[in-house]
Design an enzyme around this catalytic site. Structure first.
Site, PDB file in Angstrom:
ATOM      1  N   LYS A  96       9.359  -7.810   1.579  1.00  0.00           N
ATOM      2  CA  LYS A  96       7.921  -7.611   1.345  1.00  0.00           C
ATOM      3  C   LYS A  96       7.370  -8.653   0.380  1.00  0.00           C
ATOM      4  O   LYS A  96       6.201  -9.025   0.485  1.00  0.00           O
ATOM      5  CB  LYS A  96       7.636  -6.194   0.847  1.00  0.00           C
ATOM      6  CG  LYS A  96       7.790  -5.161   1.945  1.00  0.00           C
ATOM      7  CD  LYS A  96       6.927  -3.949   1.728  1.00  0.00           C
ATOM      8  CE  LYS A  96       7.003  -3.015   2.919  1.00  0.00           C
ATOM      9  NZ  LYS A  96       6.485  -1.681   2.668  1.00  0.00           N
ATOM     10  N   LYS A 109      13.052  -5.330  13.328  1.00  0.00           N
ATOM     11  CA  LYS A 109      12.707  -3.933  13.629  1.00  0.00           C
ATOM     12  C   LYS A 109      11.227  -3.760  14.006  1.00  0.00           C
ATOM     13  O   LYS A 109      10.374  -4.543  13.562  1.00  0.00           O
ATOM     14  CB  LYS A 109      13.095  -3.018  12.461  1.00  0.00           C
ATOM     15  CG  LYS A 109      12.246  -3.194  11.225  1.00  0.00           C
ATOM     16  CD  LYS A 109      12.407  -2.033  10.251  1.00  0.00           C
ATOM     17  CE  LYS A 109      11.367  -2.215   9.162  1.00  0.00           C
ATOM     18  NZ  LYS A 109      11.221  -1.193   8.194  1.00  0.00           N
ATOM     19  N   LYS A 118       5.193  -0.632  11.779  1.00  0.00           N
ATOM     20  CA  LYS A 118       3.781  -0.258  11.986  1.00  0.00           C
ATOM     21  C   LYS A 118       2.826  -1.294  11.398  1.00  0.00           C
ATOM     22  O   LYS A 118       1.665  -1.347  11.789  1.00  0.00           O
ATOM     23  CB  LYS A 118       3.481   1.151  11.474  1.00  0.00           C
ATOM     24  CG  LYS A 118       3.804   1.428  10.009  1.00  0.00           C
ATOM     25  CD  LYS A 118       3.360   2.839   9.629  1.00  0.00           C
ATOM     26  CE  LYS A 118       4.443   3.716   9.056  1.00  0.00           C
ATOM     27  NZ  LYS A 118       5.162   3.244   7.869  1.00  0.00           N
TER      28      LYS A 118
HETATM   29  P1  TYM Z   1       8.303   4.047   6.661  1.00  0.00           P
HETATM   30  O1  TYM Z   1       6.928   4.592   6.538  1.00  0.00           O
HETATM   31  O2  TYM Z   1       8.467   2.581   6.737  1.00  0.00           O
HETATM   32  O3  TYM Z   1       9.022   4.667   7.916  1.00  0.00           O
HETATM   33  C1  TYM Z   1       9.059   6.071   8.131  1.00  0.00           C
HETATM   34  C2  TYM Z   1      10.394   6.451   8.768  1.00  0.00           C
HETATM   35  O4  TYM Z   1      10.574   5.751  10.015  1.00  0.00           O
HETATM   36  C3  TYM Z   1      11.823   5.066  10.003  1.00  0.00           C
HETATM   37  N1  TYM Z   1      11.662   3.807  10.745  1.00  0.00           N
HETATM   38  C4  TYM Z   1      12.373   3.463  11.821  1.00  0.00           C
HETATM   39  N2  TYM Z   1      13.357   4.081  12.490  1.00  0.00           N
HETATM   40  C5  TYM Z   1      13.873   3.461  13.573  1.00  0.00           C
HETATM   41  N3  TYM Z   1      13.440   2.253  14.018  1.00  0.00           N
HETATM   42  C6  TYM Z   1      12.449   1.589  13.382  1.00  0.00           C
HETATM   43  N4  TYM Z   1      12.042   0.424  13.839  1.00  0.00           N
HETATM   44  C7  TYM Z   1      11.868   2.198  12.231  1.00  0.00           C
HETATM   45  N5  TYM Z   1      10.877   1.830  11.376  1.00  0.00           N
HETATM   46  C8  TYM Z   1      10.766   2.830  10.476  1.00  0.00           C
HETATM   47  C9  TYM Z   1      12.137   4.821   8.536  1.00  0.00           C
HETATM   48  O5  TYM Z   1      13.515   4.631   8.324  1.00  0.00           O
HETATM   49  C10 TYM Z   1      11.600   6.074   7.901  1.00  0.00           C
HETATM   50  O6  TYM Z   1      12.550   7.116   7.995  1.00  0.00           O
HETATM   51  N6  TYM Z   1      10.211   4.303   2.049  1.00  0.00           N
HETATM   52  C11 TYM Z   1       9.919   5.068   3.240  1.00  0.00           C
HETATM   53  C12 TYM Z   1       8.996   6.247   2.984  1.00  0.00           C
HETATM   54  C13 TYM Z   1       9.462   7.165   1.926  1.00  0.00           C
HETATM   55  C14 TYM Z   1      10.518   8.107   2.021  1.00  0.00           C
HETATM   56  C15 TYM Z   1      10.546   8.772   0.777  1.00  0.00           C
HETATM   57  C16 TYM Z   1      11.412   8.431   3.037  1.00  0.00           C
HETATM   58  C17 TYM Z   1       8.922   7.284   0.679  1.00  0.00           C
HETATM   59  N7  TYM Z   1       9.575   8.257  -0.008  1.00  0.00           N
HETATM   60  C18 TYM Z   1      11.509   9.776   0.500  1.00  0.00           C
HETATM   61  C19 TYM Z   1      12.355   9.417   2.771  1.00  0.00           C
HETATM   62  C20 TYM Z   1      12.376  10.056   1.538  1.00  0.00           C
HETATM   63  C21 TYM Z   1       9.236   4.161   4.243  1.00  0.00           C
HETATM   64  O7  TYM Z   1       8.657   3.154   3.904  1.00  0.00           O
HETATM   65  O8  TYM Z   1       9.233   4.630   5.506  1.00  0.00           O
END
Ligand code: TYM
Length: 333
Positions: free
Chosen positions: A115, A197, A200
């Protein structure tokens, strides 16, 4: 919440339209866990602040994300579904945990490195301490399991390290959480660049399938997905595009990779892509219908937002009070 069940915490950033990657890597699994566990599913709007957001868009995306959680099948009575910014204990615990986290550890985080490259003009302190806020999210509720995609594994590791460090000093305050990562779908790749990957925040919308994309858009994006020239449908490291489509197909149909390979043995890429596209579109249809219904019911959604934040806050308070006592903050009189 029943006291005898284990606790699950997870969240997503409302930083754009959620994708098939978010759904298959995380959300789809969350719905399967809701009966067996006490679950909290957060819309982590405070995490989204680490990158510049348009305020009106952030507000809309947050509400849309909450409705998509429910549209995918999360029951807001069984689970606690809420906005992170409505529960101030996240920020409070995060500050305390900052004092138990080393710069060197945070420097090693791949997401921070990625990032910082992508947003070189805005490498803010929040981006750096992002994993500490994430640790606070999880530890605040004494979560046992954290269902996430593969890309969050490192953040889970640091959460465990922080919790363990704290416990070694103050006794057993935090439950040490475990990552819960699905076998299929944990890393869905970008359709046009299957070596990275699906995300969004990708500007090229042909790389992603949004959960709310209409069926014809889904079909078209999959039709245009990058494959290769040898026309063989098998799962292999040297075939990232085809392997990605196979993973997507298996994750939405519940089939195994060998079953899917056998099914497409004598097919060309055209038929393969059309079948995958249809399977995805069919899977998303009921979610989109439910989302549209929910969008019309403002009072119902407002009620969930209010009640669930209160439920989360009550639970969070229990841990925070314990932490305050342990570290020596004066009691409230
Ligand atoms: P975020 O918002 O980027 O993604 C949300 C969830 O989707 C999963 N994910 C994917 N899984 C498979 N293939 C992909 N291409 C893909 N892109 C995203 C992520 O692994 C995630 O599970 N830091 C986290 C948000 C967060 C969080 C937490 C998660 C904040 N606090 C506490 C768990 C527990 C994040 O940016 O997810």
């Amino acid at each position: 919440m029943a006291d005898d069940k284990k606790i699950i915490f997870s969240g997503m950033q409302p930083s754009g339209l959620i994708t098939l990657g978010n759904y298959l890597g995380a959300l789809n699994n969350w719905t399967k866990l809701q009966d067996e566990y006490n679950c909290l599913y957060c819309i982590v709007d405070m995490h989204a602040m680490t990158v510049r957001q348009d305020p009106a868009a952030l507000r809309k995306q947050s509400r849309d994300l909450l409705m998509q959680y429910i549209a995918c099948g999360l029951d807001p009575e069984k689970n606690i579904i809420y906005y992170q910014s409505h529960v101030p204990q996240h920020a409070e615990l995060s500050w305390i945990l900052n004092c138990f986290t080393y710069m060197g550890e945070l420097n090693r985080m791949t997401q921070f490195k990625e990032k910082s490259q992508k947003h070189a003009d805005n490498i803010n302190a929040g981006l750096f301490t992002y994993p500490v806020l994430m640790a606070a999210d999880i530890l605040l509720y004494q979560a046992d399991l954290v269902p996430v995609g593969e890309d969050q594994r490192q953040h889970l590791e640091i959460t465990r390290d922080i919790a363990d460090r704290f416990n070694k000093i103050y006794g057993d305050v935090f439950t040490i959480p475990e990552a819960y990562i699905p076998k299929v779908g944990a890393r869905i790749m970008a359709l046009q660049n299957p070596d990275r990957k699906m995300s969004k925040s990708d500007e090229n919308k042909n790389n992603t399938i949004a959960l709310l994309d209409p069926p014809e858009v889904v079909m078209n994006k999959i039709k245009r997905a990058v494959t290769d020239s040898d026309n063989e449908i098998r799962f292999s490291e040297d075939k990232p595009g085809v392997s990605n489509l196979l993973s997507i197909y298996c994750a939405v149909t519940g089939k195994t990779i060998p079953e899917a390979e056998a099914e497409f043995k004598n097919c060309g890429y055209g038929t393969f892509k059309a079948t995958v596209g249809e399977a995805v579109a069919e899977n998303l249809k009921p979610i989109q219908a439910r989302f549209n219904e929910l969008s019309k019911d403002k009072a119902y959604i407002d009620g969930i937002i209010k009640n669930n934040a209160e439920r989360a806050s009550r639970l969070a308070d229990r841990t925070l009070r314990k932490v305050h006592k342990k570290i020596g903050f004066p009691p409230r009189i």
